[in-house]
Design an enzyme around this catalytic site. Structure first.
Site, PDB file in Angstrom:
ATOM      1  CB  CYS A   2      -0.910   0.003   1.215  1.00 49.93           C
ATOM      2  SG  CYS A   2      -1.939  -1.457   1.383  1.00 49.93           S
ATOM      3  NE  ARG A  27       6.288   2.282  -2.511  1.00 46.86           N
ATOM      4  CZ  ARG A  27       7.047   1.789  -1.552  1.00 46.86           C
ATOM      5  NH1 ARG A  27       6.715   0.669  -0.950  1.00 46.86           N
ATOM      6  NH2 ARG A  27       8.161   2.392  -1.190  1.00 46.86           N
ATOM      7  CD1 TRP A  75      -0.921  -6.360  -1.959  1.00 44.81           C
ATOM      8  CD2 TRP A  75      -1.601  -5.556  -3.913  1.00 44.81           C
ATOM      9  NE1 TRP A  75      -0.719  -7.335  -2.912  1.00 44.81           N
ATOM     10  CE2 TRP A  75      -1.123  -6.866  -4.111  1.00 44.81           C
ATOM     11  CE3 TRP A  75      -2.083  -4.849  -5.012  1.00 44.81           C
ATOM     12  CZ2 TRP A  75      -1.116  -7.478  -5.365  1.00 44.81           C
ATOM     13  CZ3 TRP A  75      -2.079  -5.456  -6.247  1.00 44.81           C
ATOM     14  CH2 TRP A  75      -1.597  -6.746  -6.417  1.00 44.81           C
ATOM     15  CG  ASN A  99       0.491   1.929   3.850  1.00 44.94           C
ATOM     16  OD1 ASN A  99      -0.616   2.061   3.359  1.00 44.94           O
ATOM     17  ND2 ASN A  99       1.563   2.541   3.362  1.00 44.94           N
ATOM     18  N   GLY A 100      -0.231  -1.711   6.398  1.00 50.81           N
ATOM     19  CA  GLY A 100       0.131  -2.741   7.354  1.00 50.81           C
ATOM     20  C   GLY A 100      -1.061  -3.596   7.732  1.00 50.81           C
ATOM     21  CD  GLU A 479      13.680 -18.557 -11.046  1.00 49.63           C
ATOM     22  OE1 GLU A 479      13.635 -17.311 -11.000  1.00 49.63           O
ATOM     23  OE2 GLU A 479      13.093 -19.221 -11.930  1.00 49.63           O
ATOM     24  CE  LYS A 483      15.110 -14.616 -12.703  1.00 49.65           C
ATOM     25  NZ  LYS A 483      14.131 -15.627 -12.686  1.00 49.65           N
ATOM     26  CD  GLU A 486      14.552 -14.790 -16.864  1.00 51.93           C
ATOM     27  OE1 GLU A 486      13.355 -14.931 -17.201  1.00 51.93           O
ATOM     28  OE2 GLU A 486      14.884 -14.551 -15.684  1.00 51.93           O
ATOM     29  CG  HIS A 502      21.861 -40.864 -15.665  1.00 48.49           C
ATOM     30  ND1 HIS A 502      22.039 -42.217 -15.775  1.00 48.49           N
ATOM     31  CD2 HIS A 502      21.521 -40.644 -14.371  1.00 48.49           C
ATOM     32  CE1 HIS A 502      21.803 -42.800 -14.619  1.00 48.49           C
ATOM     33  NE2 HIS A 502      21.485 -41.861 -13.745  1.00 48.49           N
ATOM     34  CE  LYS A 598       7.859  -8.712 -14.034  1.00 51.51           C
ATOM     35  NZ  LYS A 598       8.961  -9.410 -13.404  1.00 51.51           N
TER      36      LYS A 598
END
Length: 603
Positions: A2, A27, A75, A99-100, A479, A483, A486, A502, A598
């Site tokens: 938020c 955000r 959010w 917020n929170g 992953e 990264k 990319e 193998h 994205k």
């Protein structure tokens, strides 16, 4: 993630608040709102969706002359994204933005309802304004009422309150969530949860520490802690808004790696409590009659799904398979009617995953979307949704979105295991303890980052990389390789450690770099044996482990952890920083790597 903005002064309040909220758009949010007060006249506007909807609602509204104003982008954590649940929240004569999360809001709400208070929203935030007004009626002193209010709150918060009881004042408080205050040369006061909205209005600011609170009027900012007045140090504000958005980091990707500790807390808010898992967003009935989990995703989200498949089978004791969405949609899949079909996507717009979801829905399967973007196509289509709450991720190469996907799926595993009575209370508490430890695990140690930066110069040449691991560390190896590919454009592959002999081991020589994930708590000796085979063939080995590995050419020591998933997330951060630093040394645009987008909305 938020955002809060506040203002005391004589400028056009609407434009200051809206422009401030615009600086916080990156955000992420699902609704927004603004409240202004001049004298005793309060105007409030709220809108769901993009900030342009709030701008449209306020296009004929003006707020010239002296007054106070607060604004918010939300959010959702409690209650769906609706205008009623959007901030600011109204009492009888006051407004609050927050917020929170207020962890004890239900207890406070129950007490207030006994006193006859009617609540409009489903949020935790609304209790703050009603509690403030209750104490103000008792004490007849708005600041003492505010002080007493925050003393009753348990949880994280950045709070701004405006009230007819003090028409020229904003009350503020901060705990575990950012809050910044600045004054200009005319004594006008500005508030924000981030630097960028304040740039151009003030030169220096106070970054509030936890448990600080106070009140502000024009020309006056009084800050307290433990009921004592304090004078915190002021800091110069950056002059470049894009720099402020990056908060001093070189790239958004770097900032987002560092943000993972914070977003981990956001992801768990209201969901991990008292040694168990709770999801307000879904009903336990979605698991009725389910004997199989099918996870479907692409790219990084596929790696999160693959990680979760180990946890579903090991912890929840349910058959699980993972599908690459681009393959699933064309394979004429046989679908079990008793499957729960889970799609995973950062954007909620990934074309292949969206089509796979349509196939599952058309086949009559129950569906669940794990997604970061509310109101996205996938969220609207899925029968059930859990948002990951990572906030907007600007770097094309995903970091914090992956973290929150794995965390969310882990919580779903524990939720299901609890429903199926697989885990004892002590076992569930141990799992939730490990979850609650993640914000600490995900904190980036500057010394570790500096070591990775220094050793990254060793890896700019050679003919490729192997990333290897076992169990959940196999999808983490995938992953890590992704990264690096990319953003550095270097060739890298992820392998299950036991598969090296193998075939892939034929590529091993002094020009091949092997990044070996050697967690203490998962098949350490087995993985170590595989790495020894590589070292025996003159392969260059970087070992990442809490245990010293004498045959490695480079070694990154991680901390001793009780749970293998804590090791997973700590090694994940190492791999992200490793890819980042190699890419920077190669002079690449880390945030916008070549040939990538994205959100992949086409095949």
């Amino acid at each position: 993630m938020c955002g809060i903005v506040g203002y005391i002064g004589s400028k056009e309040k609407k434009s200051i608040i809206l422009s401030g909220l615009k600086e916080l758009e990156y955000r992420g949010y699902d609704s927004s709102g603004i409240a202004t007060m001049s004298g005793e006249k309060i105007d409030c506007f709220k809108a769901v969706g993009k900030l342009s909807n709030l701008e449209e609602k306020t296009k004929n509204f003006t707020s010239d002359g002296f007054g106070v104003a607060i604004g918010h982008t939300r959010w959702a954590t409690h209650g769906k994204p609706t205008e009623i649940n959007a901030h600011p929240h109204l009492g009888e004569y006051s407004f609050v933005t927050h917020n929170g999360i207020i962890e004890n809001y239900q207890e406070i709400k129950d007490e207030l309802e006994k006193d006859g208070v009617n609540f409009l929203s489903q949020t935790d935030t609304e209790v703050i304004v009603h509690l403030f007004e209750k104490f103000n009626e008792e004490l007849k002193d708005p600041f003492k009422a505010f002080e007493k209010t925050i003393s009753k709150l348990v949880g994280s918060y950045a709070i701004l309150i405006i009230s007819k009881a003090a028409g020229d004042t904003i009350f503020f408080a901060k705990n575990a969530v950012p809050m910044i205050i600045g004054q200009d040369d005319n004594g006008e006061v500005f508030f924000s949860s981030s630097d960028a909205p304040l740039i151009g209005y003030v030169k220096d600011v106070v970054y509030l520490d936890d448990k600080m609170y106070g009140y502000a009027k024009k020309g006056v900012v009084e800050i307290y802690k433990n009921h004592k007045t304090i004078k915190p140090q002021k800091h110069a504000l950056p002059t470049d808004r894009s720099y402020a958005q990056k908060e001093g980091f070189r790239f958004f990707m770097e900032k987002e790696i560092y943000e993972q500790s914070t977003v981990a807390t956001e992801t768990m808010m209201g969901r991990v409590k008292n040694g168990t898992i709770k999801f307000d967003e879904i009903s336990p009935e979605i698991f009725d009659g389910i004997d199989e989990i099918v996870l479907c995703a692409c790219g990084t989200s596929y790696h999160a799904a693959l990680t979760a498949s180990y946890l579903f089978e090991r912890v929840a004791k349910i058959r699980t398979k993972v599908e690459i969405a681009s393959e699933f949609r064309y394979k004429e899949p046989f679908l079990n009617k008793n499957s729960l079909f889970i799609v995973v996507s950062q954007s909620g717009e990934t074309a292949d995953t969206l089509e796979a979801l349509k196939i599952a829905k058309d086949a009559g399967l129950k569906t669940l979307a794990i997604c970061n973007v509310d109101n996205s196509s996938m969220v609207r289509l899925a029968g059930n949704v859990i948002l990951t709450r990572a906030g907007i991720e600007k770097g094309v190469a995903s970091t914090k979105a992956f973290t929150t996907q794995v965390m969310t799926l882990w919580m779903v595993v524990l939720y299901l295991a609890n429903l199926r009575k697989i885990l004892s209370n002590d076992e569930l508490k141990n799992e939730t303890k490990a979850l609650l430890n993640l914000p600490k695990v995900l904190e980036v140690d500057p010394k570790l980052h500096e070591k990775i930066r220094r050793i990254s110069k060793h890896y700019l040449h050679g003919h490729g990389f192997f990333f290897i691991g076992r169990d959940v560390f196999y999808p983490l190896a995938l992953e890590g390789a992704l990264k690096l590919k990319e953003i550095s454009y270097l060739h890298a592959e992820g392998y299950a450690s036991g598969e090296m002999k193998h075939g892939p081991i034929a590529l091993v020589d002094e020009g091949l770099f092997t990044i070996a994930l050697l967690p203490k708590n998962t098949l350490y000796e087995k993985t170590k044996s595989n790495v020894e085979e590589i070292a025996a063939r003159d392969g260059f080995v970087l070992a990442i482990s809490p245990l010293e590995f004498e045959l490695s050419d480079d070694f990154i020591k991680t901390s001793e952890q009780e749970h293998f998933m804590s090791e997973f997330f700590e090694m994940m951060v190492v791999l992200q920083l490793f890819a980042l630093e190699i890419s920077i040394r190669l002079g690449n645009d880390v945030d916008m790597p070549r040939n990538l987008a994205k959100s992949v909305t086409v095949e």
